[in-house]
Design a protein around this motif. Sequence first.
Motif, PDB file in Angstrom:
ATOM      1  N   ALA A  71       0.833  -1.201   0.000  1.00  0.00           N
ATOM      2  CA  ALA A  71       0.000   0.000   0.000  1.00  0.00           C
ATOM      3  C   ALA A  71       0.869   1.253   0.000  1.00  0.00           C
ATOM      4  CB  ALA A  71      -0.938   0.007   1.206  1.00  0.00           C
ATOM      5  N   VAL A  72       1.954   1.215   0.757  1.00  0.00           N
ATOM      6  CA  VAL A  72       2.862   2.359   0.807  1.00  0.00           C
ATOM      7  C   VAL A  72       3.513   2.563  -0.560  1.00  0.00           C
ATOM      8  CG1 VAL A  72       5.045   3.186   1.789  1.00  0.00           C
ATOM      9  CG2 VAL A  72       3.299   2.221   3.281  1.00  0.00           C
ATOM     10  N   ALA A  73       3.946   1.467  -1.184  1.00  0.00           N
ATOM     11  CA  ALA A  73       4.565   1.562  -2.512  1.00  0.00           C
ATOM     12  C   ALA A  73       3.575   2.096  -3.531  1.00  0.00           C
ATOM     13  CB  ALA A  73       5.098   0.199  -2.943  1.00  0.00           C
ATOM     14  N   THR A  74       2.338   1.625  -3.458  1.00  0.00           N
ATOM     15  CA  THR A  74       1.298   2.099  -4.374  1.00  0.00           C
ATOM     16  C   THR A  74       1.032   3.579  -4.151  1.00  0.00           C
ATOM     17  OG1 THR A  74       0.289  -0.084  -4.440  1.00  0.00           O
ATOM     18  CG2 THR A  74      -1.095   1.764  -5.113  1.00  0.00           C
ATOM     19  N   ALA A  75       0.961   3.988  -2.900  1.00  0.00           N
ATOM     20  CA  ALA A  75       0.723   5.402  -2.589  1.00  0.00           C
ATOM     21  C   ALA A  75       1.860   6.266  -3.120  1.00  0.00           C
ATOM     22  CB  ALA A  75       0.566   5.592  -1.087  1.00  0.00           C
TER      23      ALA A  75
END
Length: 140
Positions: free
Chosen positions: A35-39
């Motif tokens: 999720a952090v990478a996607t954000a």
Amino acid sequence: MSTPAKTPAAQAPKTTPPKTVPAAKKTESLAGDSAVATAKDDTVKAIEKLEIRQKAINTNNVARVANSHITDPEGKLTPLVSIKTGKALEKFPESAKDIQKLTLVQINEILSQLDTERTGSEQARRERLRMQIGLKAIPA
């Protein structure tokens, strides 16, 4: 003086068993990392889109100023670029008189790429396109 006797428990080194992370926690951690990478990817893409938009706006403003000095209907127009992609607009008219040769579909596509309203009559849209290009309104 006598030294106190060491007990076997006192002599053995203390070791702690390795901590094990439950599978559910590992999954949460991986999902959180994803999720952090996607954000971060979304943020980078959003910034890139803003940069493209800002450069296109600047390019178009310079073109509009150049086009505003054209007095001859056959004078060569400085083309505008798409606000969405930053690339040259397809079917861009070469001169002011060529605006009358554009189809309504072509006018709508150009206005769309300039992120401009596409409502009203065909003549109103042609006038809006003229204004977006930087030309003076046709006197009534």
